[in-house]
Design an enzyme around this catalytic site. Sequence first.
Site, PDB file in Angstrom:
ATOM      1  N   TYR A 122       0.861  -1.180   0.000  1.00 22.81           N
ATOM      2  CA  TYR A 122       0.000   0.000   0.000  1.00 22.81           C
ATOM      3  C   TYR A 122       0.896   1.228   0.000  1.00 22.81           C
ATOM      4  O   TYR A 122       1.743   1.377   0.894  1.00 22.81           O
ATOM      5  CB  TYR A 122      -0.891  -0.035   1.240  1.00 22.81           C
ATOM      6  CG  TYR A 122      -1.760   1.180   1.435  1.00 22.81           C
ATOM      7  CD1 TYR A 122      -2.793   1.464   0.562  1.00 22.81           C
ATOM      8  CD2 TYR A 122      -1.559   2.025   2.528  1.00 22.81           C
ATOM      9  CE1 TYR A 122      -3.606   2.576   0.756  1.00 22.81           C
ATOM     10  CE2 TYR A 122      -2.368   3.131   2.730  1.00 22.81           C
ATOM     11  CZ  TYR A 122      -3.390   3.401   1.842  1.00 22.81           C
ATOM     12  OH  TYR A 122      -4.194   4.496   2.029  1.00 22.81           O
ATOM     13  N   SER A 157       5.711  -0.868   3.286  1.00 22.68           N
ATOM     14  CA  SER A 157       5.876  -2.228   3.792  1.00 22.68           C
ATOM     15  C   SER A 157       5.866  -3.238   2.649  1.00 22.68           C
ATOM     16  O   SER A 157       4.989  -3.207   1.789  1.00 22.68           O
ATOM     17  CB  SER A 157       4.752  -2.554   4.781  1.00 22.68           C
ATOM     18  OG  SER A 157       4.860  -1.766   5.938  1.00 22.68           O
ATOM     19  N   GLY A 242      -7.885  -0.598   8.287  1.00 26.61           N
ATOM     20  CA  GLY A 242      -6.469  -0.752   8.587  1.00 26.61           C
ATOM     21  C   GLY A 242      -6.140  -0.367  10.015  1.00 26.61           C
ATOM     22  O   GLY A 242      -5.263  -0.981  10.651  1.00 26.61           O
ATOM     23  N   GLU A 364      -0.597   4.052   9.984  1.00 24.27           N
ATOM     24  CA  GLU A 364      -2.048   4.096   9.744  1.00 24.27           C
ATOM     25  C   GLU A 364      -2.669   5.361  10.339  1.00 24.27           C
ATOM     26  O   GLU A 364      -3.832   5.378  10.745  1.00 24.27           O
ATOM     27  CB  GLU A 364      -2.758   2.848  10.305  1.00 24.27           C
ATOM     28  CG  GLU A 364      -2.164   1.521   9.876  1.00 24.27           C
ATOM     29  CD  GLU A 364      -2.424   1.171   8.428  1.00 24.27           C
ATOM     30  OE1 GLU A 364      -2.534   2.107   7.610  1.00 24.27           O
ATOM     31  OE2 GLU A 364      -2.508  -0.019   8.106  1.00 24.27           O
TER      32      GLU A 364
END
Length: 388
Positions: A122, A157, A242, A364
């Site tokens: 993402y 990530s 998330g 997040e």
Amino acid sequence: MDFTLNEEQLAFQEAARAFAQGEMAPLAAKWDEEKIFPTDVIAKAGELGFCGMYCPEDVGGMGLSRLDTAIILEELAAGCTSTAAFISIHNMATWMMSTWGTDAIKNEWCGDLTMGQKLASYCLTEPGAGSDAASLRTTAQKEGDEYVINGGKMFISGAGSTDVLVLMARTGGQEDGARGISAFVVPANLDGIHYGKNEDKMGWNSQPTRAISFENVRIPVQNLLGSEGEGFKIAMKGLDGGRINIATCSIGAAQACINHTQAYMHERKQFGKSIASFQALQFKLADMVTELVAARQMIRLAASKLDANDADKTTYCAMAKRFATDVGFEVCNNAIQLHGGYGYIKEYPIERYMRDARVHQILEGTNEVMRMITARRVLEEGATDVIR
């Protein structure tokens, strides 16, 4: 109001716990020490459905609720918090593709992604756009039947080891802010994509974290998710889930620490008796468990709000993320204290859980941003009668 897990949820929990303790926990220290990205184990998790938990069944997912997903992720995080956190991010990116992708995108990618045969990253954060994500500068200019992407992302990530990127890029002008952002599916090996070094991190060592640069990267127009200008909305909808996911990973780490600490307190003897008999230490453990139970229930409340599409779901997700990641870290930190010097050495897993859980207070959306989201809603007229 029944807080008891039903038979199906208990089955999910048992399956995830068995997988975490059998496939993840025994190797977690090695993955951390040697910075191994365990794609083989993630693929095994995919065989159980854990790589497409809340994706629709028609694209290969399990179609689970966010509450069911939280129950599973907590158990995985107790095995290896870092790997479970990547699985949560992969689930979020895959869900975005299965929700807003064209039929061509779904057919090409989602089957392999939900099975864990291929992995997704993402891509939102940039060097100058962290908490202020709406100010991102990576561009996607439409040229005929293609988009041409230029710019850079950071702290991504899995970058360099995944197969596809869910990318937020600007199709409008900088002055358009969030309204000028669109979402795209970008195969990770295209010409013009370059990956930086694997960052040397405090924790999360079982997943690589790299910067990505895009230099005239071309993708077909069908790789647009949703419509032009809808990307920021898609990103924020993804982040509601998330945030629950990453909060749950903190709870899993904290529960593992409590399990280890309870056993250690019975084994460790000082002044002629086990330290479990010392009231001061009993009280500390009692507070740790109390706060962890409260955090777990707050996550499950937020997940239920998201499942019900409640008007205040974003606020509840923000509150749960802030509270549970703070509690999770503090429980891990207190577990180190109760282990004394042994908690500080790598022979025991407590310090690894703490290192892995620390970043959850940042990503997040930082916990300061979670407070901003919550305060903005609470200060509206009548909100204190609703947010309870």
